[in-house]
Enzyme design. Structure first.
Site, PDB file in Angstrom:
ATOM      1  N   GLN A 170       1.069  -1.019  -0.084  1.00 38.49           N
ATOM      2  CA  GLN A 170      -0.126  -0.125   0.146  1.00 38.49           C
ATOM      3  C   GLN A 170       0.955   1.428   0.121  1.00 38.49           C
ATOM      4  OE1 GLN A 170      -3.417  -0.003   2.929  1.00 38.49           O
ATOM      5  NE2 GLN A 170      -2.540  -2.154   3.231  1.00 38.49           N
ATOM      6  N   ASP A 226       4.357  -1.348  12.652  1.00 36.88           N
ATOM      7  CA  ASP A 226       3.145  -1.369  13.148  1.00 36.88           C
ATOM      8  C   ASP A 226       2.723  -0.346  14.072  1.00 36.88           C
ATOM      9  OD1 ASP A 226       1.010  -2.351  14.906  1.00 36.88           O
ATOM     10  OD2 ASP A 226       2.347  -4.177  15.574  1.00 36.88           O
ATOM     11  N   ALA A 227       1.415   0.270  13.724  1.00 37.80           N
ATOM     12  CA  ALA A 227       1.066   1.251  14.713  1.00 37.80           C
ATOM     13  C   ALA A 227       1.044   0.999  16.176  1.00 37.80           C
ATOM     14  CB  ALA A 227      -0.285   1.559  14.351  1.00 37.80           C
ATOM     15  N   GLU A 254     -10.362   4.726  10.276  1.00 37.21           N
ATOM     16  CA  GLU A 254     -11.084   3.226  10.114  1.00 37.21           C
ATOM     17  C   GLU A 254     -10.073   2.070  10.159  1.00 37.21           C
ATOM     18  OE1 GLU A 254     -14.279   3.811   7.339  1.00 37.21           O
ATOM     19  OE2 GLU A 254     -13.806   1.881   6.744  1.00 37.21           O
ATOM     20  N   HIS A 257      -8.330  -3.246  13.109  1.00 36.93           N
ATOM     21  CA  HIS A 257      -7.301  -4.149  12.716  1.00 36.93           C
ATOM     22  C   HIS A 257      -5.986  -4.361  13.634  1.00 36.93           C
ATOM     23  CE1 HIS A 257      -9.050  -5.013   9.013  1.00 36.93           C
ATOM     24  NE2 HIS A 257      -8.825  -3.785   8.577  1.00 36.93           N
TER      25      HIS A 257
HETATM   26  C1  LIG Z   1      -9.743   0.173   6.297  1.00 39.23           C
HETATM   27  S1  LIG Z   1      -8.157   0.395   5.709  1.00 39.23           S
HETATM   28  C2  LIG Z   1      -8.206   2.227   6.058  1.00 39.23           C
HETATM   29  C3  LIG Z   1      -6.795   2.868   5.170  1.00 39.23           C
HETATM   30  C4  LIG Z   1      -6.740   4.389   5.433  1.00 39.23           C
HETATM   31  N1  LIG Z   1      -6.800   4.916   6.860  1.00 39.23           N
HETATM   32  C5  LIG Z   1      -7.820   5.173   4.671  1.00 39.23           C
HETATM   33  O1  LIG Z   1      -8.754   5.613   5.274  1.00 39.23           O
HETATM   34  O2  LIG Z   1      -7.817   5.081   3.393  1.00 39.23           O
HETATM   35  C6  LIG Z   1      -7.280  -0.302   7.171  1.00 39.23           C
HETATM   36  C7  LIG Z   1      -5.645  -0.017   6.966  1.00 39.23           C
HETATM   37  O3  LIG Z   1      -5.103  -0.269   8.377  1.00 39.23           O
HETATM   38  C8  LIG Z   1      -3.811  -0.728   7.979  1.00 39.23           C
HETATM   39  N2  LIG Z   1      -3.217  -1.458   9.071  1.00 39.23           N
HETATM   40  C9  LIG Z   1      -3.948  -2.756   9.594  1.00 39.23           C
HETATM   41  N3  LIG Z   1      -3.020  -3.226  10.703  1.00 39.23           N
HETATM   42  C10 LIG Z   1      -2.115  -2.148  10.952  1.00 39.23           C
HETATM   43  C11 LIG Z   1      -1.005  -2.076  11.702  1.00 39.23           C
HETATM   44  N4  LIG Z   1      -0.946  -3.065  12.837  1.00 39.23           N
HETATM   45  N5  LIG Z   1      -0.300  -1.079  11.740  1.00 39.23           N
HETATM   46  C12 LIG Z   1      -0.536  -0.187  10.682  1.00 39.23           C
HETATM   47  N6  LIG Z   1      -1.371  -0.175   9.782  1.00 39.23           N
HETATM   48  C13 LIG Z   1      -2.251  -1.257   9.934  1.00 39.23           C
HETATM   49  C14 LIG Z   1      -4.230  -1.696   6.605  1.00 39.23           C
HETATM   50  O4  LIG Z   1      -2.704  -1.967   6.160  1.00 39.23           O
HETATM   51  C15 LIG Z   1      -4.907  -0.641   5.976  1.00 39.23           C
HETATM   52  O5  LIG Z   1      -4.185   0.087   5.297  1.00 39.23           O
END
Ligand SMILES: C[S@@+](CC[C@H](N)C(=O)[O-])C[C@H]1O[C@@H](n2cnc3c(N)ncnc32)[C@H](O)[C@@H]1O
Length: 275
Positions: A102, A124-125, A142, A146
């Site tokens: 991404q 990782d966030a 959003e 996750h």
């Molecule tokens: C529904 S998408 C939203 C993406 C973006 N915030 C948007 O609104 O377009 C969820 C995002 O969370 C990311 N994600 C999931 N787990 C994560 C983590 N532990 N750390 C960072 N990003 C994460 C996914 O890769 C994805 O890009």
């Protein structure tokens, strides 16, 4: 982490799917319609405007001013950062995502745009690779459902925020009675319907308040905007009907629509302040 809907989107973009490119090519989230009755569920362009609107609602809630340093955690394809760049001068922007694919698309999309391009970081966030007190605002659009742990994320956000800083995010917040169902998508039985991947939507408003306090933050705003997001579901249903969303079942869309309308799962915008 592998998210089935992200895998599907990237595959469809590579095939040049114009409907998904328009609706989810920049923002990967639900739409926000100020007037839900005026939504057009047959129009990807209408959906794209609504998706942008959702980011704008959060940007407004964050109170971002020129010159601020802003982190977008879970930044997807960088759509929210692009909006910030277009609308507010002199920002220092960073996007973070766990998925390098991404980020590669985000870098590509940011290249050709005017303004200073954001820095993009793969991490990782819940383990933010930044110094203490290095951001004025953190956004998480959003994606917190996750993350491995809301508590760990809030603690990390407290650490990287400057005093007086704020975090804004959107999440599906359950009514207390519906909270146990927020872990249902983890059940093996539901795996084959589950295009959304690892999700936990069991954190109630009271739990958010408690987690924030434990992290040293205060929950300043919790705004239920479910009504404004409901046209997302007829739009998704049409995509499913056309086969474009592959394994995303009609059942999942129906359940989210149903629980949203009945106040069981509330799409909410939240702001947390660091004193
Ligand atoms: C529904 S998408 C939203 C993406 C973006 N915030 C948007 O609104 O377009 C969820 C995002 O969370 C990311 N994600 C999931 N787990 C994560 C983590 N532990 N750390 C960072 N990003 C994460 C996914 O890769 C994805 O890009």
């Amino acid at each position: 982490m592998s998210l089935p809907y992200i895998n599907m989107l990237l595959k469809q973009f590579a095939r040049g799917n114009p409907v998904l490119e328009t609706s989810f090519g920049t923002h990967i989230h639900w739409g926000y319609w100020p007037d839900p009755a005026a939504a057009d569920p047959s129009s990807p362009a209408d959906y794209a405007v609504a998706a942008e609107r959702l980011s704008l609602e959060l940007i407004e809630l964050a109170g971002i001013a020129p010159g601020m340093r802003v982190l977008d955690a879970g930044c997807g394809f960088g759509g929210t950062l692009a909006l910030l760049n277009d609308r507010i001068p002199d920002l220092d922007l960073t996007g973070l995502n766990i998925d390098a694919r991404q980020l590669a698309r985000a870098v590509q999309m940011a290249a050709g745009r005017p303004g200073r391009p954001p820095a993009f970081v793969a991490a990782d966030a819940c383990r933010l690779p930044f110094a203490d007190a290095s951001f004025d605002r953190v956004m998480a659009v959003e994606c917190i459902f996750h993350f491995p742990s809301r508590a760990a994320f809030l603690q990390e956000v407290w650490r990287v925020l400057r005093p007086g800083g704020a975090l804004v995010l959107s999440d599906f917040v359950p009514a207390p009675v519906f909270a146990p169902a927020g872990r249902a998508l983890k059940l093996p039985l539901l795996k084959r319907f589950n295009m959304l991947g690892e999700c936990d939507t069991s954190c109630t408003a009271a739990q958010y308040r408690r987690l924030a306090e434990e992290a040293g933050l205060s929950l300043a705003v919790l705004r239920d905007v479910t009504r404004n997001t409901l046209p997302t579901y007829p739009f998704l249903s049409r995509l499913v009907g056309g086969g474009a969303l592959g394994r995303l079942s009609r059942t999942l869309v129906f359940v989210m629509d149903f629980t949203g309308r009945r106040g069981l799962l509330r799409y909410s915008l939240l702001r947390f302040d660091k004193p």
